[in-house]
Motif scaffolding. Sequence first.
Motif, mmCIF file in Angstrom:
data_model
loop_
_atom_site.group_PDB
_atom_site.id
_atom_site.type_symbol
_atom_site.label_atom_id
_atom_site.label_comp_id
_atom_site.label_asym_id
_atom_site.label_seq_id
_atom_site.Cartn_x
_atom_site.Cartn_y
_atom_site.Cartn_z
ATOM 1 N N PRO A 1 -5.970 -0.447 -12.189
ATOM 2 C CA PRO A 1 -4.848 -1.105 -11.519
ATOM 3 C C PRO A 1 -4.507 -2.436 -12.186
ATOM 4 O O PRO A 1 -5.360 -3.047 -12.843
ATOM 5 C CB PRO A 1 -5.361 -1.313 -10.091
ATOM 6 N N TYR B 1 3.553 7.345 -7.679
ATOM 7 C CA TYR B 1 3.961 8.271 -6.631
ATOM 8 C C TYR B 1 4.850 9.376 -7.197
ATOM 9 O O TYR B 1 5.808 9.090 -7.934
ATOM 10 C CB TYR B 1 4.713 7.526 -5.527
ATOM 11 N N ALA C 1 0.440 10.605 -3.844
ATOM 12 C CA ALA C 1 0.083 9.267 -4.310
ATOM 13 C C ALA C 1 -1.099 9.416 -5.259
ATOM 14 O O ALA C 1 -2.163 9.919 -4.871
ATOM 15 C CB ALA C 1 -0.291 8.364 -3.133
ATOM 16 N N ILE C 2 -0.912 9.012 -6.509
ATOM 17 C CA ILE C 2 -1.912 9.215 -7.554
ATOM 18 C C ILE C 2 -2.578 7.870 -7.858
ATOM 19 O O ILE C 2 -1.910 6.938 -8.308
ATOM 20 C CB ILE C 2 -1.280 9.778 -8.836
ATOM 21 N N PRO C 3 -3.891 7.744 -7.636
ATOM 22 C CA PRO C 3 -4.545 6.454 -7.857
ATOM 23 C C PRO C 3 -4.801 6.183 -9.334
ATOM 24 O O PRO C 3 -4.966 7.101 -10.139
ATOM 25 C CB PRO C 3 -5.860 6.600 -7.097
ATOM 26 N N ARG D 1 -3.898 12.906 -11.919
ATOM 27 C CA ARG D 1 -5.155 12.310 -11.447
ATOM 28 C C ARG D 1 -6.151 12.186 -12.593
ATOM 29 O O ARG D 1 -6.871 11.180 -12.714
ATOM 30 C CB ARG D 1 -5.754 13.156 -10.319
ATOM 31 N N THR E 1 -1.689 0.024 -7.756
ATOM 32 C CA THR E 1 -2.910 0.816 -7.593
ATOM 33 C C THR E 1 -2.640 2.314 -7.620
ATOM 34 O O THR E 1 -3.581 3.103 -7.777
ATOM 35 C CB THR E 1 -3.604 0.471 -6.266
ATOM 36 N N HIS E 2 -1.380 2.704 -7.452
ATOM 37 C CA HIS E 2 -0.993 4.113 -7.418
ATOM 38 C C HIS E 2 0.365 4.291 -8.102
ATOM 39 O O HIS E 2 1.160 3.350 -8.180
ATOM 40 C CB HIS E 2 -0.845 4.629 -5.981
#
Length: 205
Positions: free
Chosen positions: A81, A173, A188-190, A73, A170-171
């Motif tokens: 993104p 995983y 799920a890591i943004p 994170r 956007t993420h």
Amino acid sequence: RVSSSILYSFLKTMQRKVHTTAVIIMPPEHLQGPIQTIRSKHDKAYERWMPHINLLYPFLTYDDLDKAAEVLREALATLQPFKLDFHGFNTFQHGSSSTIWLQPLSHPHDAVQVLQQQMEKAFPFCDDLSKRSDSGFTPHLTVGQGKGKMVDRMLATFTRDWKPIEFDVTHVYIIRREADTPFRIVHAIPLGVPYTPPPPPATAP
């Protein structure tokens, strides 16, 4: 550069890697149909893996995944993104057999490589994918395996029927599996979300 105190507090104790965890890019579920149609017939890993691009594999043991998620994170907070599309197919040669894969094109063109490099900086001992060949990390989404002239026929069929897929990454995983069960998402890591450290654990009165 990752500066999280979380990273430095447990980095030396988390260098055990397993093949039952990974960090991946995954297309959105509503776009997976055409990929899964091919994989269900031609990919020996269809039942175990969701459609994916591996970024870090093998990855950390189950006990370390929550802490690893915090490291990611922070590491990905400054990466925005980006768009990714699959327009065509390519192959890896393995002696007499071949792996057939969808070739991702990102916008900006090196976005996947930059993302993977940032993650590898956070987990420098998880550099297996960068060392796999002389060309370094090659992002790909495997759709099947074949041998000899079969590969040419498969490529011709896949290419003839394929309609490009585009989506926003956007993420990433973190995924894991147990024994012979399929992989599942555990974090799920943004991308591009400012990092807020978790609160310290409560102390006993």
